[in-house]
Design a protein around this motif. Structure first.
Motif, PDB file in Angstrom:
ATOM      1  N   VAL A  98     -19.597  -3.281  -6.061  1.00 33.67           N
ATOM      2  CA  VAL A  98     -20.515  -4.286  -6.591  1.00 33.67           C
ATOM      3  C   VAL A  98     -20.171  -5.677  -6.065  1.00 33.67           C
ATOM      4  O   VAL A  98     -21.055  -6.497  -5.828  1.00 33.67           O
ATOM      5  CB  VAL A  98     -20.479  -4.271  -8.147  1.00 33.67           C
ATOM      6  CG1 VAL A  98     -21.523  -5.222  -8.719  1.00 33.67           C
ATOM      7  CG2 VAL A  98     -20.697  -2.852  -8.672  1.00 33.67           C
ATOM      8  N   ASP A  99     -18.877  -5.929  -5.867  1.00 34.15           N
ATOM      9  CA  ASP A  99     -18.429  -7.235  -5.398  1.00 34.15           C
ATOM     10  C   ASP A  99     -17.564  -7.004  -4.159  1.00 34.15           C
ATOM     11  O   ASP A  99     -16.662  -6.162  -4.171  1.00 34.15           O
ATOM     12  CB  ASP A  99     -17.605  -7.917  -6.503  1.00 34.15           C
ATOM     13  CG  ASP A  99     -17.199  -9.331  -6.133  1.00 34.15           C
ATOM     14  OD1 ASP A  99     -17.626 -10.267  -6.829  1.00 34.15           O
ATOM     15  OD2 ASP A  99     -16.427  -9.503  -5.158  1.00 34.15           O
ATOM     16  N   ALA A 100     -17.833  -7.748  -3.111  1.00 34.60           N
ATOM     17  CA  ALA A 100     -17.181  -7.507  -1.813  1.00 34.60           C
ATOM     18  C   ALA A 100     -15.667  -7.703  -1.851  1.00 34.60           C
ATOM     19  O   ALA A 100     -14.955  -7.217  -0.973  1.00 34.60           O
ATOM     20  CB  ALA A 100     -17.794  -8.423  -0.751  1.00 34.60           C
ATOM     21  N   ARG A 101     -15.150  -8.380  -2.883  1.00 32.16           N
ATOM     22  CA  ARG A 101     -13.697  -8.610  -2.947  1.00 32.16           C
ATOM     23  C   ARG A 101     -12.935  -7.400  -3.480  1.00 32.16           C
ATOM     24  O   ARG A 101     -11.712  -7.326  -3.397  1.00 32.16           O
ATOM     25  CB  ARG A 101     -13.402  -9.804  -3.869  1.00 32.16           C
ATOM     26  CG  ARG A 101     -13.909 -11.137  -3.336  1.00 32.16           C
ATOM     27  CD  ARG A 101     -13.868 -12.205  -4.417  1.00 32.16           C
ATOM     28  NE  ARG A 101     -14.865 -11.940  -5.459  1.00 32.16           N
ATOM     29  CZ  ARG A 101     -15.018 -12.676  -6.574  1.00 32.16           C
ATOM     30  NH1 ARG A 101     -14.222 -13.709  -6.790  1.00 32.16           N
ATOM     31  NH2 ARG A 101     -15.949 -12.378  -7.456  1.00 32.16           N
ATOM     32  N   SER A 102     -13.661  -6.459  -4.077  1.00 38.64           N
ATOM     33  CA  SER A 102     -13.022  -5.406  -4.876  1.00 38.64           C
ATOM     34  C   SER A 102     -12.019  -4.556  -4.107  1.00 38.64           C
ATOM     35  O   SER A 102     -10.895  -4.346  -4.570  1.00 38.64           O
ATOM     36  CB  SER A 102     -14.099  -4.489  -5.462  1.00 38.64           C
ATOM     37  OG  SER A 102     -15.091  -5.237  -6.124  1.00 38.64           O
ATOM     38  N   ALA A 103     -12.434  -4.046  -2.954  1.00 37.33           N
ATOM     39  CA  ALA A 103     -11.575  -3.083  -2.237  1.00 37.33           C
ATOM     40  C   ALA A 103     -10.228  -3.712  -1.890  1.00 37.33           C
ATOM     41  O   ALA A 103      -9.180  -3.084  -2.055  1.00 37.33           O
ATOM     42  CB  ALA A 103     -12.286  -2.580  -0.987  1.00 37.33           C
ATOM     43  N   ALA A 104     -10.255  -4.957  -1.432  1.00 36.04           N
ATOM     44  CA  ALA A 104      -9.002  -5.622  -1.058  1.00 36.04           C
ATOM     45  C   ALA A 104      -8.123  -5.861  -2.283  1.00 36.04           C
ATOM     46  O   ALA A 104      -6.893  -5.721  -2.221  1.00 36.04           O
ATOM     47  CB  ALA A 104      -9.298  -6.946  -0.357  1.00 36.04           C
ATOM     48  N   MET A 105      -8.760  -6.198  -3.405  1.00 32.04           N
ATOM     49  CA  MET A 105      -7.976  -6.412  -4.631  1.00 32.04           C
ATOM     50  C   MET A 105      -7.310  -5.111  -5.076  1.00 32.04           C
ATOM     51  O   MET A 105      -6.152  -5.096  -5.485  1.00 32.04           O
ATOM     52  CB  MET A 105      -8.879  -6.961  -5.742  1.00 32.04           C
ATOM     53  CG  MET A 105      -9.308  -8.398  -5.496  1.00 32.04           C
ATOM     54  SD  MET A 105     -10.601  -8.955  -6.652  1.00 32.04           S
ATOM     55  CE  MET A 105      -9.677  -9.083  -8.181  1.00 32.04           C
ATOM     56  N   MET A 106      -8.038  -4.013  -4.980  1.00 27.90           N
ATOM     57  CA  MET A 106      -7.456  -2.733  -5.381  1.00 27.90           C
ATOM     58  C   MET A 106      -6.367  -2.294  -4.400  1.00 27.90           C
ATOM     59  O   MET A 106      -5.368  -1.704  -4.805  1.00 27.90           O
ATOM     60  CB  MET A 106      -8.545  -1.667  -5.522  1.00 27.90           C
ATOM     61  CG  MET A 106      -9.460  -1.985  -6.691  1.00 27.90           C
ATOM     62  SD  MET A 106     -10.590  -0.686  -7.216  1.00 27.90           S
ATOM     63  CE  MET A 106     -10.690   0.311  -5.822  1.00 27.90           C
ATOM     64  N   LEU A 107      -6.564  -2.592  -3.140  1.00 29.39           N
ATOM     65  CA  LEU A 107      -5.550  -2.259  -2.134  1.00 29.39           C
ATOM     66  C   LEU A 107      -4.226  -2.955  -2.470  1.00 29.39           C
ATOM     67  O   LEU A 107      -3.145  -2.367  -2.362  1.00 29.39           O
ATOM     68  CB  LEU A 107      -6.040  -2.675  -0.750  1.00 29.39           C
ATOM     69  CG  LEU A 107      -5.237  -2.166   0.451  1.00 29.39           C
ATOM     70  CD1 LEU A 107      -5.239  -0.637   0.508  1.00 29.39           C
ATOM     71  CD2 LEU A 107      -5.790  -2.739   1.744  1.00 29.39           C
ATOM     72  N   ALA A 108      -4.309  -4.191  -2.915  1.00 23.17           N
ATOM     73  CA  ALA A 108      -3.104  -4.934  -3.297  1.00 23.17           C
ATOM     74  C   ALA A 108      -2.423  -4.318  -4.518  1.00 23.17           C
ATOM     75  O   ALA A 108      -1.248  -4.567  -4.770  1.00 23.17           O
ATOM     76  CB  ALA A 108      -3.442  -6.395  -3.554  1.00 23.17           C
ATOM     77  N   ASP A 109      -3.170  -3.504  -5.275  1.00 22.21           N
ATOM     78  CA  ASP A 109      -2.601  -2.806  -6.434  1.00 22.21           C
ATOM     79  C   ASP A 109      -2.009  -1.440  -6.054  1.00 22.21           C
ATOM     80  O   ASP A 109      -1.615  -0.680  -6.938  1.00 22.21           O
ATOM     81  CB  ASP A 109      -3.679  -2.565  -7.502  1.00 22.21           C
ATOM     82  CG  ASP A 109      -4.146  -3.856  -8.158  1.00 22.21           C
ATOM     83  OD1 ASP A 109      -3.370  -4.829  -8.203  1.00 22.21           O
ATOM     84  OD2 ASP A 109      -5.304  -3.879  -8.632  1.00 22.21           O
ATOM     85  N   GLY A 110      -2.025  -1.108  -4.771  1.00 22.60           N
ATOM     86  CA  GLY A 110      -1.476   0.179  -4.346  1.00 22.60           C
ATOM     87  C   GLY A 110      -2.507   1.291  -4.255  1.00 22.60           C
ATOM     88  O   GLY A 110      -2.161   2.453  -4.050  1.00 22.60           O
ATOM     89  N   VAL A 111      -3.790   0.932  -4.420  1.00 18.28           N
ATOM     90  CA  VAL A 111      -4.853   1.946  -4.431  1.00 18.28           C
ATOM     91  C   VAL A 111      -5.346   2.177  -2.998  1.00 18.28           C
ATOM     92  O   VAL A 111      -5.911   1.276  -2.381  1.00 18.28           O
ATOM     93  CB  VAL A 111      -6.015   1.514  -5.355  1.00 18.28           C
ATOM     94  CG1 VAL A 111      -7.179   2.495  -5.261  1.00 18.28           C
ATOM     95  CG2 VAL A 111      -5.513   1.402  -6.789  1.00 18.28           C
ATOM     96  N   THR A 112      -5.113   3.379  -2.489  1.00 23.23           N
ATOM     97  CA  THR A 112      -5.493   3.712  -1.109  1.00 23.23           C
ATOM     98  C   THR A 112      -6.691   4.651  -1.053  1.00 23.23           C
ATOM     99  O   THR A 112      -7.126   5.030   0.030  1.00 23.23           O
ATOM    100  CB  THR A 112      -4.303   4.333  -0.356  1.00 23.23           C
ATOM    101  OG1 THR A 112      -3.910   5.529  -1.049  1.00 23.23           O
ATOM    102  CG2 THR A 112      -3.130   3.366  -0.273  1.00 23.23           C
ATOM    103  N   GLY A 113      -7.184   5.053  -2.217  1.00 23.19           N
ATOM    104  CA  GLY A 113      -8.380   5.887  -2.270  1.00 23.19           C
ATOM    105  C   GLY A 113      -9.112   5.622  -3.572  1.00 23.19           C
ATOM    106  O   GLY A 113      -8.466   5.429  -4.607  1.00 23.19           O
ATOM    107  N   TRP A 114     -10.437   5.571  -3.519  1.00 17.98           N
ATOM    108  CA  TRP A 114     -11.168   5.320  -4.766  1.00 17.98           C
ATOM    109  C   TRP A 114     -12.569   5.899  -4.709  1.00 17.98           C
ATOM    110  O   TRP A 114     -13.095   6.198  -3.642  1.00 17.98           O
ATOM    111  CB  TRP A 114     -11.217   3.829  -5.109  1.00 17.98           C
ATOM    112  CG  TRP A 114     -11.677   2.884  -4.038  1.00 17.98           C
ATOM    113  CD1 TRP A 114     -10.887   2.203  -3.158  1.00 17.98           C
ATOM    114  CD2 TRP A 114     -13.031   2.470  -3.740  1.00 17.98           C
ATOM    115  NE1 TRP A 114     -11.655   1.406  -2.347  1.00 17.98           N
ATOM    116  CE2 TRP A 114     -12.974   1.545  -2.676  1.00 17.98           C
ATOM    117  CE3 TRP A 114     -14.281   2.793  -4.278  1.00 17.98           C
ATOM    118  CZ2 TRP A 114     -14.119   0.944  -2.134  1.00 17.98           C
ATOM    119  CZ3 TRP A 114     -15.420   2.199  -3.738  1.00 17.98           C
ATOM    120  CH2 TRP A 114     -15.326   1.286  -2.675  1.00 17.98           C
TER     121      TRP A 114
END
Ligand SMILES: [Zn+2]
Length: 404
Positions: A98-114
């Protein structure tokens, strides 16, 4: 004895002989050249029963070896001393398109798949497809059975004609491999009194495509047990710890028999934290006391939720505060999440040869508090913080949440 004091012999005993038979666990690559060596972390890979201080070598975007001591020999180094080195986290319930920033923010949390779980329906799916394609991680979509996807005001299937089987079938056929399941949100405010019919249509579409169905529960018109009775092996119930009434526990605090029966049939139960009406500590506590734990732990991620601290390491930490063992919680965010969808096959583990997606987290001791969706507070003595993320063998992000 602290985990860091294990010597090589003890580590090998802990891993057990079976762990190395033909597994390449201690394989030396010819020439010893790796792209990256992650040094000295406590490696936990529940899929293989590994919990030991080890180095991890990465070559060509894949896990090359795990061993007590791997010489860097010119490889990039990531010092993980005192930290946890885990398979990259997989969050099966997010709204990251929904928001273009999301994937990078989750990546910084250690999330490599969603997985984007149903923000889009057949009419809006292109937006979701574009966002998952643009994301650095392995990402996919569950298609909302509501043709227009999530709608504000009246929910997406309040008008039953929007639960459009033909449109959903066509969208799935056009986007095979990216649309990996169907989502139906069944709360009263979304479906009104026709949740059973919405569920029936979503199931017909999912079944026809050979895909799993995820249902969002909590405050449904139909009693939860009746909805659960309709689910089949591989289907997923998210917001499993939603508040009473219509929770997985009854007024007496017992897990309802339909939930136990559904689990026996192979229906999966997902945390789905979110921010409103999805999780209350009282339900978690009673269910956990009866050993009714999640199969998968997920955030129901949104930009707004992230601003309130809803990220995967924090939700995992909340699970720890209920006494669930660390390796079990890690399994929920790695191995189990990968198993829930064939899309993630081969991921969620640090098996040599697997894609080199890793989360380096720090487990800090201290005084913490975890907040449920009704403002309930839960004390905790440990909390996970993201330290670094490796995606496809490359260090992509360092540090998520800062401070204590
Ligand atoms: Zn959601």
């Amino acid at each position: 004895m602290s985990i860091r004091s294990h010597n090589r012999r003890q580590v090998m005993t802990m891993l057990g002989a079976a762990a190395f038979a033909g597994s390449g666990l201690f394989a030396k690559t010819p020439g010893g050249r790796h792209d990256l060596v992650i040094k000295g972390g406590r490696v936990i890979d529940p899929a293989r029963g590994v919990d030991a201080v080890l180095d991890v070598a990465v070559s060509g975007g894949r896990i090359a070896a795990l061993a007590p001591e791997i010489a860097p020999e010119g490889a990039a180094l990531l010092d993980a001393g005192g930290k946890l080195v885990l398979p990259g986290l997989i969050d099966i319930h997010t709204h990251a398109t929904v928001d273009a920033r999301s994937a990078a923010m989750m990546l910084a949390d250690g999330v490599t798949g969603w997985i984007e779980t149903g923000w889009q329906g057949a009419e809006t799916v292109d937006q979701g497809i574009a966002a998952v394609r643009a994301a650095p991680q392995t990402a996919a979509i569950l298609l909302n059975i509501g043709r227009k996807g999530v709608m504000t005001g009246a929910g997406e299937t309040m008008d039953l004609s929007l639960a459009d089987e033909a449109a959903a079938r066509a969208a799935i056929a056009a986007h095979r491999g990216v649309v990996i399941g169907v989502k139906a949100r069944l709360s009263r405010g979304i479906t009104g009194d026709h949740d059973l019919e919405v569920l029936r249509r979503a199931q017909t579409v999912a079944r026809g495509a050979g895909l799993p169905l995820m249902i969002h529960v909590g405050d449904t018109f139909t009693p939860l047990g009746q909805l659960l009775d309709l689910l089949k092996r591989g289907d997923i119930v998210t917001h499993m710890y939603a508040p009473l009434p219509n929770a997985i526990i009854n007024a007496d605090g017992r897990v309802i028999p339909e939930a136990i029966a559904a689990r026996r049939r192979g229906v999966l139960f997902d945390w789905g934290h979110g921010t409103r009406a999805h999780v209350v500590w009282d339900v978690v506590e009673k269910a956990v006391a009866q050993r009714f734990l999640p199969d998968t732990v997920s955030t129901d991620w949104t930009i707004a939720g992230a601003g309130q601290g809803v990220n995967l390491p924090t939700v995992m930490s909340a699970m720890l505060s209920f006494g669930v063992p660390l390796d079990r919680v890690i399994a929920m965010a790695t191995q189990n999440a990968a198993r829930a969808f064939p899309f993630f096959r081969g991921r969620g583990t640090l098996r040599p040869g697997a894609p080199a997606d890793l989360a380096v987290l720090e487990l800090r001791r201290g005084v913490y508090e975890f907040i449920d969706n009704e403002g309930g507070r839960r004390p905790g003595v440990q909390k996970l913080f993201a330290s670094a993320t490796v995606l496809g063998g490359r260090i992509m992000a360092r540090g998520g949440e800062a401070g204590a």
